[in-house]
Design a protein around this motif. Sequence first.
Motif, PDB file in Angstrom:
ATOM      1  N   GLY A  28      19.588  25.486  21.456  1.00 45.76           N
ATOM      2  CA  GLY A  28      20.264  26.744  21.693  1.00 45.76           C
ATOM      3  C   GLY A  28      21.627  26.780  21.026  1.00 45.76           C
ATOM      4  O   GLY A  28      21.988  25.910  20.230  1.00 45.76           O
ATOM      5  N   ARG A  56      15.378  27.170  22.713  1.00 42.67           N
ATOM      6  CA  ARG A  56      15.497  27.525  21.305  1.00 42.67           C
ATOM      7  C   ARG A  56      16.007  28.957  21.116  1.00 42.67           C
ATOM      8  O   ARG A  56      15.583  29.881  21.794  1.00 42.67           O
ATOM      9  CB  ARG A  56      14.150  27.373  20.615  1.00 42.67           C
ATOM     10  N   PRO A 103      21.516  29.867  16.608  1.00 43.37           N
ATOM     11  CA  PRO A 103      21.844  28.570  17.233  1.00 43.37           C
ATOM     12  C   PRO A 103      23.108  27.939  16.654  1.00 43.37           C
ATOM     13  O   PRO A 103      23.102  26.779  16.236  1.00 43.37           O
ATOM     14  CB  PRO A 103      20.601  27.727  16.924  1.00 43.37           C
ATOM     15  N   ARG A 126      20.165  29.119  27.003  1.00 43.24           N
ATOM     16  CA  ARG A 126      20.101  29.188  25.542  1.00 43.24           C
ATOM     17  C   ARG A 126      21.501  29.270  24.932  1.00 43.24           C
ATOM     18  O   ARG A 126      21.631  29.214  23.705  1.00 43.24           O
ATOM     19  CB  ARG A 126      19.264  30.392  25.121  1.00 43.24           C
TER      20      ARG A 126
END
Length: 548
Positions: free
Chosen positions: A504, A335, A365, A476
């Motif tokens: 991610g 995340r 993200p 990520r």
Amino acid sequence: MPAPTTHITCSSLSFSWPDGSEVFHGLQLAVGPGRTGLIGLNGCGKSTLLRLIAGELAPTGGRISTAGDVGHLPQNLALDTSLRVDEALGIARKREALGAIEAGDVREEHFATVGDDWDVDERARVTLDRLGLSGVGLDRTVGEMSGGECVLLRLAALLLARPAVLLLDEPTNDLDLYARRRLYDAVDAWPGVLVVVSHDRELLERVDRIADLREGAVTWYGGSLSAYEEALAVEQEAAGRMVRVAEADVRRQKRELADAHVKLARRKRYGQKMWDTKREPKAVMGQRKQTAQESAGKHRIMHTARLADAEQRLDEAVDAVRDDDEIRIELPHTRVHPGSGVLTLRDLRPAHGPRLRGEWDLRGPERIALTGRNGAGKTTLLRTIAGELAPVSGEADVHVPVGFLPQRLDVLDDGSSLVENVARFAPGVTDNRIRARLAHFLFKGAHADRPAGTLSGGERFRATLAALLLAEPAPRLLMLDEPTNSLDLSGVHRLTEALEAYEGALIVASHDMPFLESLGITRWLVLDAGGIHDATPGESPRIRAQDV
């Protein structure tokens, strides 16, 4: 198939690899004129079947016949980089003979080499121009061309040879949108028999029929991919209804069998009671007992047979329902919080491609689609960000763990097992945990011990994705370079489902617009001679990507 003439026939075709792995056993196939789309799950044998038809592999049983010569464009094209373009096109000897004749050498062997093909130079240039290779000279070497140009060059060679049967295996893999349109036009204009293996939806919309290869047999569907999907949906809905009907029948037969046992038990108890109380003569009671036993046996046999029939119908109904496994991943440690820094590029000048002036940031993200023509430098940019290539100048700062899935899928060691490959990326993880995680990527039991070099293209993709996503620390920032190249239609769907669980940042370089549009892309970037820039606000990313 309702075709008046058969151009490819496979009769009781069987094939096994040297290690004994069976691909086909008794396959029957008849392909007629027109364009056929061959689809199926990764590893089902599509590429192997094309190689068998092309004569590149010998069957272990059965027979293959074709009406005319066969041209084959393989999925993993490898051309000798030292070849001249005319050599790759197969016209070098004719050009040399023409040159000798024009220079006054009138030996018969030169005329025999040329035959009737006096305009071979002109035909070659027209064919190259049709495929968007007008700037490619016949005396250039293959090593000067991009991967996408090499695919088109091989296709040009096939078009010049004019085979009766043309086999294309994932022909759009290395092509940008502009080159794909050229290939689509060539497919539309092809006058002979064409069989294409592809995950490219736009290409499969141009075929006349779909051949679905599944579990060693082919099922035919008329029309394009959309017609196939509609027919399959109706088929599967009916199959689901048949399962429900069969399940209800099995439950009913089980109840009737149980009821029959209860009734027979009651009769037995009543008979025993009559015997104990001696209310009837012994001979009569003996006859009653024998009759009851015979009746009970017949009832048991009848209801057991009915139950067996119902269970067989259920098995057949279940077999008709497709239940392809899905990749299941949980990646809580990938995340990225909104607004947090992921990547910064400062006046970056990669080893190939345009200079990216100024500062460019990726924050949070985001899901970025990186588009551009073949040769624009997309792969070089991703490899530079991943730290595999050093830039000529400038900086590429990655602020989070990064995973890069390259186009050529060369991350894995072919001689090592899948478990061993994943362990390289996650050295602190136990063997049992690695196997459990690999099972989520559909490598279960002994499959996890297979050497990476034995995997099909789609399996290799899944294994590489597993190795990257199961790495410690978890990436990520995930960068994918043409990820759908080795995937069938089901594999593309699986990848889309898997990426839904990824929290991610994502950068995907791809020419597969339907795939990109399915990922929930938040930002469309174009890489061209002017650098990297966003698609014009309000402008369709698909149109913008096709124009560059």
